[in-house]
Write an enzyme that holds these catalytic residues in place. Structure first.
Site, PDB file in Angstrom:
ATOM      1  N   GLY A  58     -31.822  11.324   6.635  1.00  0.00           N
ATOM      2  CA  GLY A  58     -30.617  10.513   6.820  1.00  0.00           C
ATOM      3  C   GLY A  58     -29.479  11.202   7.557  1.00  0.00           C
ATOM      4  O   GLY A  58     -29.677  11.865   8.578  1.00  0.00           O
ATOM      5  N   ILE A  59     -28.287  11.038   7.015  1.00  0.00           N
ATOM      6  CA  ILE A  59     -27.071  11.523   7.679  1.00  0.00           C
ATOM      7  C   ILE A  59     -27.115  13.054   7.822  1.00  0.00           C
ATOM      8  O   ILE A  59     -26.794  13.608   8.879  1.00  0.00           O
ATOM      9  CB  ILE A  59     -25.823  11.083   6.869  1.00  0.00           C
ATOM     10  CG1 ILE A  59     -25.678   9.557   6.920  1.00  0.00           C
ATOM     11  CG2 ILE A  59     -24.567  11.764   7.388  1.00  0.00           C
ATOM     12  CD1 ILE A  59     -24.619   8.982   5.978  1.00  0.00           C
ATOM     13  N   ASN A 130     -22.977  17.103   1.860  1.00  0.00           N
ATOM     14  CA  ASN A 130     -23.539  15.785   2.205  1.00  0.00           C
ATOM     15  C   ASN A 130     -24.483  15.240   1.135  1.00  0.00           C
ATOM     16  O   ASN A 130     -24.622  14.022   0.999  1.00  0.00           O
ATOM     17  CB  ASN A 130     -24.281  15.917   3.549  1.00  0.00           C
ATOM     18  CG  ASN A 130     -25.174  14.737   3.830  1.00  0.00           C
ATOM     19  OD1 ASN A 130     -24.717  13.670   4.231  1.00  0.00           O
ATOM     20  ND2 ASN A 130     -26.481  14.896   3.593  1.00  0.00           N
ATOM     21  N   TYR A 196     -21.321   5.528  -8.801  1.00  0.00           N
ATOM     22  CA  TYR A 196     -21.471   6.029  -7.427  1.00  0.00           C
ATOM     23  C   TYR A 196     -20.124   5.996  -6.712  1.00  0.00           C
ATOM     24  O   TYR A 196     -19.679   6.995  -6.143  1.00  0.00           O
ATOM     25  CB  TYR A 196     -22.509   5.203  -6.656  1.00  0.00           C
ATOM     26  CG  TYR A 196     -22.561   5.581  -5.184  1.00  0.00           C
ATOM     27  CD1 TYR A 196     -23.206   6.746  -4.774  1.00  0.00           C
ATOM     28  CD2 TYR A 196     -21.934   4.795  -4.215  1.00  0.00           C
ATOM     29  CE1 TYR A 196     -23.228   7.114  -3.429  1.00  0.00           C
ATOM     30  CE2 TYR A 196     -21.956   5.165  -2.874  1.00  0.00           C
ATOM     31  CZ  TYR A 196     -22.603   6.316  -2.489  1.00  0.00           C
ATOM     32  OH  TYR A 196     -22.619   6.693  -1.160  1.00  0.00           O
ATOM     33  N   GLY A 227     -19.467   3.822   6.221  1.00  0.00           N
ATOM     34  CA  GLY A 227     -19.759   2.474   5.724  1.00  0.00           C
ATOM     35  C   GLY A 227     -21.263   2.378   5.494  1.00  0.00           C
ATOM     36  O   GLY A 227     -21.882   3.336   5.031  1.00  0.00           O
TER      37      GLY A 227
HETATM   38  N1  LIG Z   1     -26.302   5.547   3.801  1.00  0.00           N
HETATM   39  C1  LIG Z   1     -25.123   4.987   3.530  1.00  0.00           C
HETATM   40  O1  LIG Z   1     -24.928   3.778   3.734  1.00  0.00           O
HETATM   41  C2  LIG Z   1     -23.979   5.833   3.022  1.00  0.00           C
HETATM   42  C3  LIG Z   1     -22.722   5.237   2.936  1.00  0.00           C
HETATM   43  C4  LIG Z   1     -21.648   5.964   2.458  1.00  0.00           C
HETATM   44  C5  LIG Z   1     -21.834   7.285   2.079  1.00  0.00           C
HETATM   45  N2  LIG Z   1     -23.056   7.857   2.164  1.00  0.00           N
HETATM   46  C6  LIG Z   1     -23.188   9.253   1.726  1.00  0.00           C
HETATM   47  O2  LIG Z   1     -23.751  10.038   2.745  1.00  0.00           O
HETATM   48  C7  LIG Z   1     -24.493  11.116   2.170  1.00  0.00           C
HETATM   49  C8  LIG Z   1     -25.901  11.125   2.757  1.00  0.00           C
HETATM   50  O3  LIG Z   1     -26.514   9.889   2.452  1.00  0.00           O
HETATM   51  P1  LIG Z   1     -27.831   9.354   3.199  1.00  0.00           P
HETATM   52  O4  LIG Z   1     -27.612   7.919   3.423  1.00  0.00           O
HETATM   53  O5  LIG Z   1     -28.200  10.241   4.323  1.00  0.00           O
HETATM   54  O6  LIG Z   1     -28.870   9.487   1.988  1.00  0.00           O
HETATM   55  P2  LIG Z   1     -30.422   9.832   1.983  1.00  0.00           P
HETATM   56  O7  LIG Z   1     -31.075   9.394   3.226  1.00  0.00           O
HETATM   57  O8  LIG Z   1     -30.915   9.331   0.681  1.00  0.00           O
HETATM   58  O9  LIG Z   1     -30.440  11.446   1.970  1.00  0.00           O
HETATM   59  C9  LIG Z   1     -29.874  12.140   0.897  1.00  0.00           C
HETATM   60  C10 LIG Z   1     -30.118  13.624   1.091  1.00  0.00           C
HETATM   61  O10 LIG Z   1     -29.541  14.335  -0.027  1.00  0.00           O
HETATM   62  C11 LIG Z   1     -30.567  15.128  -0.641  1.00  0.00           C
HETATM   63  N3  LIG Z   1     -30.232  15.276  -2.060  1.00  0.00           N
HETATM   64  C12 LIG Z   1     -30.063  14.311  -2.997  1.00  0.00           C
HETATM   65  N4  LIG Z   1     -29.764  14.864  -4.180  1.00  0.00           N
HETATM   66  C13 LIG Z   1     -29.734  16.207  -3.993  1.00  0.00           C
HETATM   67  C14 LIG Z   1     -29.487  17.303  -4.841  1.00  0.00           C
HETATM   68  N5  LIG Z   1     -29.212  17.159  -6.143  1.00  0.00           N
HETATM   69  N6  LIG Z   1     -29.537  18.560  -4.309  1.00  0.00           N
HETATM   70  C15 LIG Z   1     -29.809  18.732  -2.993  1.00  0.00           C
HETATM   71  N7  LIG Z   1     -30.052  17.722  -2.146  1.00  0.00           N
HETATM   72  C16 LIG Z   1     -30.028  16.474  -2.640  1.00  0.00           C
HETATM   73  C17 LIG Z   1     -31.862  14.375  -0.329  1.00  0.00           C
HETATM   74  O11 LIG Z   1     -33.002  15.199  -0.420  1.00  0.00           O
HETATM   75  P3  LIG Z   1     -33.892  15.268  -1.770  1.00  0.00           P
HETATM   76  O12 LIG Z   1     -33.991  13.859  -2.301  1.00  0.00           O
HETATM   77  O13 LIG Z   1     -35.176  15.863  -1.358  1.00  0.00           O
HETATM   78  O14 LIG Z   1     -33.124  16.167  -2.681  1.00  0.00           O
HETATM   79  C18 LIG Z   1     -31.601  13.974   1.120  1.00  0.00           C
HETATM   80  O15 LIG Z   1     -31.797  15.063   1.980  1.00  0.00           O
HETATM   81  C19 LIG Z   1     -24.460  10.887   0.659  1.00  0.00           C
HETATM   82  O16 LIG Z   1     -23.461  11.675   0.080  1.00  0.00           O
HETATM   83  C20 LIG Z   1     -24.109   9.411   0.532  1.00  0.00           C
HETATM   84  O17 LIG Z   1     -23.480   9.106  -0.681  1.00  0.00           O
HETATM   85  C21 LIG Z   1     -24.146   7.169   2.626  1.00  0.00           C
END
Ligand SMILES: NC(=O)c1ccc[n+]([C@@H]2O[C@H](COP(=O)([O-])OP(=O)(O)OC[C@H]3O[C@@H](n4cnc5c(N)ncnc54)[C@H](OP(=O)(O)O)[C@@H]3O)[C@@H](O)[C@H]2O)c1
Length: 289
Positions: A58-59, A130, A196, A227
């Site tokens: 992801g991000i 992140n 969350y 977003g």
């Molecule tokens: N996607 C959206 O719409 C959105 C919107 C607003 C904010 N965000 C924020 O952006 C950030 C990235 O989100 P994303 O959408 O890229 O999510 P994602 O695709 O689910 O990726 C999350 C990443 O965090 C890692 N992770 C989760 N828990 C962890 C832990 N305890 N220790 C270490 N690594 C951990 C995951 O790897 P593993 O599962 O292998 O640990 C993965 O690499 C997050 O903080 C999320 O809240 C996302």
């Protein structure tokens, strides 16, 4: 006659694609595409060591790719070694290192940091907080387990990692500018009824507080509030592939992770050194409604 036959055959061949498009528009309520102009500065992060938590997907993965394009040595973390290996294969650069590390495990924080230091062969210059998990269970159905799990990664882990990294930077007292980039959410700026979102308020508040507290030490803390971004965290939108339509958003689309990554690179770079304690909302207007 031959020309007419060719036209009929061509039309017949396009029918499956037409039907697929109609189905997609029907299922998702509309159709939007996105063209991203990638900002590429050259090597604006050359010589920097960037630690990105949750960089395997992801991000975080998009941010890692751009850090490497801009010359930074980059360490990504995550809990799943398989996902880290996949990321390594995808990026395929000697500038990328991976580290299996669960940031919610506070007692392992110092050991994780020591391993990251060894991988860099030196100090961290930029910390990108992140890593995050999501769960939409809201008031009045929230259980203590859901609350604790969400806070352990999104808020507590982020706080203690930042404290450990910045504590070391504060003790060093040199002229080097260091940076922290915290990934919050647009949900951190609107009313919250579920853990969350509440964790994302924490992150935006901490960004503001540490922005003031750490600026005199040359440590610049900023954040990003995305977003809806098409990642594993938003499976419905990830599955839409070429259709990024989203009725909820004034821009009528979701964003791709690269759009957040470009902003992160800007904030990490010296071009953003006078921005302090801000969380930049990047949500296509979602939170303005
Ligand atoms: N996607 C959206 O719409 C959105 C919107 C607003 C904010 N965000 C924020 O952006 C950030 C990235 O989100 P994303 O959408 O890229 O999510 P994602 O695709 O689910 O990726 C999350 C990443 O965090 C890692 N992770 C989760 N828990 C962890 C832990 N305890 N220790 C270490 N690594 C951990 C995951 O790897 P593993 O599962 O292998 O640990 C993965 O690499 C997050 O903080 C999320 O809240 C996302």
């Amino acid at each position: 006659m031959k020309a007419l036959t060719r036209k009929i055959v061509r039309f017949a061949k396009s029918i499956p694609l037409l039907l697929r498009s109609i189905k997609m528009v029907y299922r998702h309520g509309g159709y939007s595409t996105v063209h991203i102009a990638n900002v590429h500065c050259g090597e604006i992060l050359k010589g920097k060591n960037v630690l990105i938590t949750g960089g395997s997907r992801g991000i975080g993965l998009s941010i890692a790719k751009k850090c490497i394009q801009e010359g930074a040595q980059t360490v990504i973390t995550g809990r799943s070694t398989d996902a880290l290996e996949r990321a390594k294969g995808e990026i395929n650069s000697p500038l990328l290192k991976t580290l299996a590390w669960d940031v919610s495990q506070i007692p392992q924080m110092e050991a994780g940091l020591a391993k990251a230091g060894n991988l860099f062969g030196g100090d961290i210059d930029v910390l990108v907080n992140n890593a995050g998990i999501a769960n939409g269970v809201a008031f009045p159905d929230v259980t203590e387990n859901i609350w604790d799990e969400m806070y352990a990664t999104n808020s507590k882990g982020l706080f203690f990692l930042t404290q450990a990294v910045c504590g070391k930077w504060m003790a060093r007292k040199n002229d080097r500018i260091r940076k922290v980039i915290n990934i919050s959410s647009q949900g951190g700026f609107v009313g919250a009824t579920y853990p969350y979102r509440l964790t994302k308020w924490d992150v935006a508040g901490l960004t503001q507080g540490l922005g003031i507290r750490l600026a005199p030490y040359g440590i610049i803390v900023n954040g990003i509030a995305p977003g809806i971004i098409a990642t594993d965290m938003q499976p419905r939108f990830l599955q839409q592939n070429e259709n990024v339509y989203c009725a909820l958003n004034p821009l009528k689309r979701v964003a791709l992770p690269d759009e957040i990554a470009s902003l992160a690179i800007f904030l990490m770079s010296d071009a953003a050194n006078f921005i302090v304690g801000q969380t930049i909302v990047c949500d296509g207007g979602f939170s303005l409604k």
